[in-house]
Design a protein around this motif. Structure first.
Motif, mmCIF file in Angstrom:
data_model
loop_
_atom_site.group_PDB
_atom_site.id
_atom_site.type_symbol
_atom_site.label_atom_id
_atom_site.label_comp_id
_atom_site.label_asym_id
_atom_site.label_seq_id
_atom_site.Cartn_x
_atom_site.Cartn_y
_atom_site.Cartn_z
ATOM 1 N N VAL A 1 0.715 -1.296 -0.140
ATOM 2 C CA VAL A 1 0.112 -0.093 -0.028
ATOM 3 C C VAL A 1 1.099 1.236 0.001
ATOM 4 N N ILE A 2 2.058 1.138 0.069
ATOM 5 C CA ILE A 2 3.028 2.386 -0.135
ATOM 6 C C ILE A 2 3.803 2.551 -1.412
ATOM 7 N N TYR A 3 3.172 3.491 -2.142
ATOM 8 C CA TYR A 3 3.506 3.710 -3.702
ATOM 9 C C TYR A 3 3.252 4.792 -3.976
ATOM 10 N N ASP A 4 2.455 5.807 -3.388
ATOM 11 C CA ASP A 4 2.147 7.265 -3.505
ATOM 12 C C ASP A 4 1.925 7.893 -2.274
ATOM 13 N N ASP A 5 2.676 9.101 -2.316
ATOM 14 C CA ASP A 5 2.979 9.927 -1.232
ATOM 15 C C ASP A 5 1.362 10.477 -0.417
ATOM 16 N N ASP A 6 0.438 10.786 -1.356
ATOM 17 C CA ASP A 6 -0.673 11.092 -0.783
ATOM 18 C C ASP A 6 -1.508 9.736 -0.244
ATOM 19 N N TYR B 1 0.813 -5.453 10.707
ATOM 20 C CA TYR B 1 2.074 -5.907 9.938
ATOM 21 C C TYR B 1 1.716 -5.155 8.653
ATOM 22 N N ILE B 2 2.887 -4.722 8.346
ATOM 23 C CA ILE B 2 2.942 -4.062 6.850
ATOM 24 C C ILE B 2 3.958 -4.596 5.975
ATOM 25 N N ALA B 3 3.540 -5.203 4.910
ATOM 26 C CA ALA B 3 4.586 -5.686 3.866
ATOM 27 C C ALA B 3 4.622 -4.844 2.702
ATOM 28 N N LEU B 4 5.751 -4.786 2.232
ATOM 29 C CA LEU B 4 5.954 -3.723 1.168
ATOM 30 C C LEU B 4 7.334 -4.039 0.379
ATOM 31 N N GLU B 5 7.632 -3.461 -0.724
ATOM 32 C CA GLU B 5 8.884 -3.587 -1.345
ATOM 33 C C GLU B 5 9.450 -2.420 -1.800
ATOM 34 N N TYR C 1 9.255 4.453 0.367
ATOM 35 C CA TYR C 1 9.536 3.768 1.648
ATOM 36 C C TYR C 1 10.145 4.983 2.537
ATOM 37 N N ASP C 2 11.182 5.635 2.154
ATOM 38 C CA ASP C 2 11.586 6.674 2.946
ATOM 39 C C ASP C 2 10.390 7.546 3.323
ATOM 40 N N TYR C 3 9.663 8.151 2.460
ATOM 41 C CA TYR C 3 8.641 9.152 2.843
ATOM 42 C C TYR C 3 7.547 8.489 4.033
ATOM 43 N N PHE C 4 7.499 7.253 3.891
ATOM 44 C CA PHE C 4 6.631 6.531 4.734
ATOM 45 C C PHE C 4 7.174 6.740 6.237
ATOM 46 N N LEU C 5 8.273 6.121 6.281
ATOM 47 C CA LEU C 5 9.091 6.341 7.520
ATOM 48 C C LEU C 5 9.111 7.660 8.119
ATOM 49 N N ARG C 6 9.597 8.725 7.269
ATOM 50 C CA ARG C 6 9.304 10.260 7.772
ATOM 51 C C ARG C 6 8.056 10.563 8.411
ATOM 52 N N TYR C 7 7.184 10.017 7.502
ATOM 53 C CA TYR C 7 5.631 10.500 7.886
ATOM 54 C C TYR C 7 5.061 9.933 9.102
ATOM 55 N N PHE C 8 5.399 8.559 9.283
ATOM 56 C CA PHE C 8 5.208 7.836 10.299
ATOM 57 C C PHE C 8 5.604 8.411 11.707
#
Length: 373
Positions: A274-279, A302-306, A323-330
Motif C-alpha cells: 500500500v506504499i507507492y504514492d505519497d498522498d 503488520y505491513i509488507a512492502l517492496e 519507503y523513505d517517505y513512509f518512515l518520515r511521515y510515520f
C-alpha cells in the motif's frame, strides 16, 4: 494522451497456471506448501530431528524444504497466545537485537534528526533438509502437503487501480501468517487494501474473523468477494469473512456504524503493498494511527512492502523514495505530542517461503505496536 499502466513484477518470475477469464482479467493459481507442524520421530542417537517445511528454489529448479519447523504444542481453540515483545528496544534505545516469542525482530530506530539508524537483517540462506532415518536405517520420505489459491486479477492497470493486481508483498505476508499460524489462530483480523484478496484468504485459513477492505474502484470489491467465495474451501470452517469498503481518506469517525462495531474485536491489522504514492501513504498512516487509538483489542499492525529504488540527481544515489517517505511521515505522526506512542519494528525475514515467488532482498515486513507492549 495515453494513460500510463503498471504491471507487477510477479507475473514475469513466478511459475503459476494462468488462464484468461474472458472479461479482460486472468485467473491464476498460486500454489503453496502447508507448514509441517508434526514432530519427527527420535533418531537412533536419541536426538529429535526437525522436519523442514517451505519452498526453496535450488539450482536444479526443484522445490525443497526451506527451513526447520519449530515443534508446537496444541493450544485450546479459545486461547490465543499473546506475543511477548518485552525484550524489544524502544525508539530511544541503542541498537540491539531482540527475540520475541515467535520470531526474531529488530526495532527500526531513528536518531534525533529523524534518520534511519537500523536496517533489517539480511535473509539467511536456507539449509538443506535433514535426512531422517527410521529404526531400520531407511530414509523417511516427508511428503509435503500442497494447496493452491485461485485468484482472478488484472495483469496491468493504471496506478490508481493497482489493487486489481497481485504484488510480491501479498505473498510475503501470506508466508508470515502461515509460519506464525499459532499467533493468528482464532483471532480477528482486518486487512487494509485487500486488493483481490490473496492475503485475506490466507488469513481465513486460521482466523475466526477476517474483514477484507479496499476502495470500490473498477469493480474491485465484487472481484474480492468472488475470490473469497472461490477459495472458501480453504478457509477455517469457523471463520467469518466480510468484504466492505474502507477508504484511507475517510476518517474513522465517518466509518459506518456496523464497521465500527466489527472493528472493536480486531486483534491484528495487516496490509500489503500500500506504499507507492505519497498522498495515499499519508492517508494510510493516518488510518493506522486512528486504529491504534480506537481499537481496544489491537495487538499489532503488520505491513509488507517492496522498496523500489530510483536514482536521483539530488541524492546522487539510488533511493527508495516511497519507503523513505513512509518512515518520515510515520515518525512525524508518532511524535506529534513530544513522545513516541508506538514502536515501528523491522521483522526478521528468515521465515520459510511457502508460496512460489522470488523473495527479493528489497521486500520488507514492518510491525507497528504500542510502545508499552
Amino acid at each position: 494522451m495515453s494513460v500510463l499502466e503498471v504491471t507487477s513484477e510477479l507475473y514475469s518470475e513466478a511459475e503459476f497456471c494462468s488462464t484468461e477469464s474472458g472479461n479482460g482479467n486472468s485467473i491464476s493459481k498460486f500454489t503453496f506448501v502447508y507448514p509441517n507442524r508434526r514432530d519427527a520421530a527420535p533418531a537412533e542417537n536419541g536426538t529429535q530431528p526437525g522436519l523442514a517445511n517451505g519452498m526453496d528454489k535450488r539450482n536444479n529448479g526443484q522445490s525443497v524444504a526451506d527451513s526447520e519447523s519449530k515443534a508446537s504444542s496444541v493450544k485450546d481453540s479459545e486461547e490465543v497466545e499473546e506475543e511477548s515483545c518485552f525484550e524489544e528496544e524502544s525508539f530511544e534505545s541503542d541498537y540491539g537485537d531482540s527475540l520475541c516469542e515467535e520470531e526474531q525482530e529488530e526495532v527500526l530506530l531513528y536518531g534525533e534528526s529523524g534518520d534511519e539508524c537500523c536496517i533489517a537483517t539480511h535473509q539467511k540462506d536456507a539449509k538443506p533438509p535433514p535426512i531422517v532415518l527410521d529404526k531400520d536405517g531407511d530414509v523417511v520420505v516427508v511428503r509435503q502437503r500442497k494447496g493452491a489459491i485461485e485468484i482472478e486479477h488484472r495483469k496491468s492497470t493504471r496506478l490508481d487501480a493497482v489493487g486489481l493486481q497481485i504484488w510480491r508483498g501479498a505473498l510475503l505476508l501470506g508466508d508470515y501468517i502461515m509460519h506464525n499460524e499459532r499467533k493468528f489462530k482464532n483471532t480477528h483480523i482486518l486487512e487494509l487494501g485487500s486488493g483481490v484478496g490473496l492475503t485475506s484468504i490466507v488469513a481465513s485459513m486460521y482466523a475466526r474473523e477476517v474483514i477484507c477492505t479496499d476502495i470500490d474502484i473498477e469493480g474491485l470489491l465484487d472481484l474480492l468477494r468472488d475470490n473469497v467465495q472461490r477459495n472458501a474451501h480453504l478457509s477455517s470452517p469457523h471463520c467469518r469473512v466480510h468484504v466492505t469498503e474502507l477508504d484511507f481518506k475517510v476518517s474513522y469517525q465517518d466509518y459506518p456504524r456496523d464497521l465500527k462495531t466489527k472493528l472493536q474485536d480486531v486483534q491484528y491489522v495487516i496490509a500489503a503493498d500500500v506504499i507507492y504514492d505519497d498522498d495515499i501513504t499519508e492517508a494510510f498512516v493516518r488510518t493506522i494511527v486512528s486504529l491504534l487509538l480506537e481499537l481496544p483489542k489491537l495487538k499489532a499492525i503488520y505491513i509488507a512492502l517492496e522498496k523500489r529504488y530510483v536514482f536521483t540527481l539530488e541524492d546522487m544515489d539510488s533511493v527508495a523514495p516511497c519507503y523513505d517517505y513512509f518512515l518520515r511521515y510515520f515518525e512525524k505522526r508518532n511524535g506529534r505530542f513530544g513522545v513516541n506512542r508506538w514502536k515501528l519494528i523491522n521483522v526478521c525475514m528468515d521465515f520459510p517461503r511457502y508460496f512460489d515467488y522470488d523473495k527479493v532482498k528489497d521486500l520488507v515486513l514492518l510491525k507497528v505496536c504500542h510502545a508499552n507492549s
